[in-house]
Design an enzyme around this catalytic site. Sequence first.
Site, short mmCIF file in Angstrom:
data_model
loop_
_atom_site.label_atom_id
_atom_site.label_comp_id
_atom_site.label_asym_id
_atom_site.label_seq_id
_atom_site.Cartn_x
_atom_site.Cartn_y
_atom_site.Cartn_z
N HIS A 261 0.84 -1.19 0.00
CA HIS A 261 0.00 0.00 0.00
C HIS A 261 0.87 1.24 0.00
O HIS A 261 1.98 1.21 0.54
CB HIS A 261 -0.93 0.02 1.23
CG HIS A 261 -2.10 0.91 1.02
ND1 HIS A 261 -2.08 2.25 1.35
CD2 HIS A 261 -3.32 0.66 0.47
CE1 HIS A 261 -3.24 2.78 1.01
NE2 HIS A 261 -4.01 1.84 0.48
N ASP A 322 -7.87 -5.61 -0.36
CA ASP A 322 -8.37 -6.46 -1.45
C ASP A 322 -8.15 -7.96 -1.20
O ASP A 322 -8.86 -8.78 -1.76
CB ASP A 322 -7.69 -6.06 -2.76
CG ASP A 322 -8.00 -4.62 -3.12
OD1 ASP A 322 -9.19 -4.30 -3.21
OD2 ASP A 322 -7.07 -3.81 -3.27
C1 LIG Z 1 -0.33 -0.94 -3.86
C2 LIG Z 1 0.88 -0.64 -4.70
C3 LIG Z 1 0.42 -0.19 -6.08
C4 LIG Z 1 1.68 0.48 -4.02
O1 LIG Z 1 2.69 0.78 -4.88
P1 LIG Z 1 3.85 1.83 -4.61
O2 LIG Z 1 3.71 2.50 -3.31
O3 LIG Z 1 3.93 2.68 -5.84
O4 LIG Z 1 5.13 0.90 -4.55
P2 LIG Z 1 6.01 0.44 -5.78
O5 LIG Z 1 5.17 -0.18 -6.84
O6 LIG Z 1 6.89 1.58 -6.18
O7 LIG Z 1 6.85 -0.70 -5.12
C5 LIG Z 1 8.10 -0.52 -4.45
C6 LIG Z 1 8.81 -1.86 -4.52
O8 LIG Z 1 8.00 -2.86 -3.91
C7 LIG Z 1 7.67 -3.88 -4.85
N1 LIG Z 1 6.27 -4.25 -4.59
C8 LIG Z 1 5.22 -3.42 -4.37
N2 LIG Z 1 4.11 -4.12 -4.18
C9 LIG Z 1 4.46 -5.41 -4.28
C10 LIG Z 1 3.71 -6.61 -4.21
N3 LIG Z 1 2.39 -6.58 -3.99
N4 LIG Z 1 4.36 -7.77 -4.40
C11 LIG Z 1 5.69 -7.80 -4.64
N5 LIG Z 1 6.45 -6.69 -4.72
C12 LIG Z 1 5.83 -5.51 -4.54
C13 LIG Z 1 7.87 -3.24 -6.21
O9 LIG Z 1 8.10 -4.21 -7.22
C14 LIG Z 1 9.05 -2.35 -5.94
O10 LIG Z 1 10.18 -3.19 -5.89
P3 LIG Z 1 11.65 -2.69 -6.40
O11 LIG Z 1 11.94 -1.40 -5.67
O12 LIG Z 1 12.55 -3.82 -6.04
O13 LIG Z 1 11.50 -2.49 -7.88
C15 LIG Z 1 1.78 -1.89 -4.81
O14 LIG Z 1 2.16 -2.33 -3.54
C16 LIG Z 1 1.13 -3.01 -5.60
O15 LIG Z 1 1.24 -3.03 -6.84
N6 LIG Z 1 0.41 -3.97 -4.92
C17 LIG Z 1 -0.26 -5.02 -5.62
C18 LIG Z 1 -1.58 -4.53 -6.15
C19 LIG Z 1 -2.56 -4.24 -5.04
O16 LIG Z 1 -2.81 -5.06 -4.17
N7 LIG Z 1 -3.20 -3.08 -5.13
C20 LIG Z 1 -4.25 -2.68 -4.22
C21 LIG Z 1 -3.81 -1.60 -3.28
S1 LIG Z 1 -5.06 -1.26 -2.06
#
Ligand SMILES: CC(C)(COP(=O)(O)OP(=O)(O)OC[C@H]1O[C@@H](n2cnc3c(N)ncnc32)[C@H](O)[C@@H]1OP(=O)(O)O)[C@@H](O)C(=O)NCCC(=O)NCCS
Length: 385
Positions: A261, A322
Amino acid sequence: MAVEGSKAAPKGLEGVVATTTAICSVSDNFLQYRGYRIEELVGKAEYEEVAYLLLNGELPNKEELRDFKAELTKHRTLSPFLRGLLQEMSETGTGMDVLRTVVSASAAEDPGEGDNSREAEYAKSIRLTAKLPTILASYIRRRRGEQPVPPDQTLGHAANFVKMAGLDANPRAAEILNACFILQAEHGLNASTFTARVVAGTNADMHAAVTAAFGALKGPLHGGATDGTMKMLDEIGSPDHVDSFVDKAIAQKYKFSGFGHRVYLTEDPRAKFLRRYAIELSKEWKGKPYFEIQERLAKAIAERRAKMSPAAAAKVNVVNVDYYAATTYTFLGIPADLGTSIFAVGRMAGWCAHVMEQHADNRLIRPESEYTGPNGKRWVPLAER
Ligand SMILES: CC(C)(COP(=O)(O)OP(=O)(O)OC[C@H]1O[C@@H](n2cnc3c(N)ncnc32)[C@H](O)[C@@H]1OP(=O)(O)O)[C@@H](O)C(=O)NCCC(=O)NCCS
């Protein structure tokens, strides 16, 4: 990759405070609607009370609630125009595409079209909130080859949805879905709400803003993660496959749906409620062992955090809303690809409240971008390219 010396805001606008709001505050393991923490509301309130709270700023008294519910009940029915569109789209359209399109089309018959006054938008909020469960339930029935079941005027928001969608086999369905709608009702400046506010910021109307919000909610990084969770659990298929799935996933930098998140760093305060519902409902569930798979998956990911980048290890530390919403909805008999659509039913009141707040004190939302492309290129005639 950040450009050196760049004045641009952090990627993804992380940590940027883009507006003020009196509707909701979100911080680590903390979520409150208009001053009420969700722990105060879930298990006590009806969704209608929370929708009223979000739209009006205060909980309703008895008379206010009665009138609000009467208005919601009155507007549940879909016109022949919307029913026809729904029927045609239900043959091939996905849940979120159908919901977004039918909601968008409802602007064409809305008596307040073009009127962004508070009174008109309040009435639109009621109409949109009232109709969305009917749209989704009709879609569920149509996909099963059944006729839609008309709304029942004697039932509240959640119970009526349960009946229309044919989920009444479980006597706890209405109570659990009522709580789920509350948990999904509002969440600050998340991507879909921000989208709605950007659209509202152009002085476009509520239907335009909410339609755009549906588009944002669909994505797998946002609400689409509910459906994404079920896809992932299905792909794993059995608790015995979890460890190998996780090992491969980490090697491929796969993003586990339902983990991570932007704001919650240690805990998503909604997840504990949903996990409880998932535990309860899994006991009666006769299908694939989704709950066992997801518990084993959470454990396997936690055990392997050291193999991930520090940033990824920090993200997967949080199980988000979720993850257990997906199984809760599935165990209630909702098709696995319609969890995001259920999310939207809850979120409608929150979106509407934000559109009203934006319009009440509006200024166009128009940030800038820092140009990183080439400069000074000269025109080359087509024959010479
Ligand atoms: C929620 C979310 C979009 C937040 O994203 P964010 O704050 O932008 O974080 P980032 O996408 O920049 O991720 C930072 C790092 O964590 C990793 N990461 C983030 N969420 C991850 C997950 N669910 N599983 C595995 N790795 C994850 C990314 O690959 C990135 O890794 P890196 O630095 O080695 O490249 C992200 O955690 C995600 O994609 N989760 C899965 C989808 C989800 O459940 N969404 C609903 C949110 S309520």
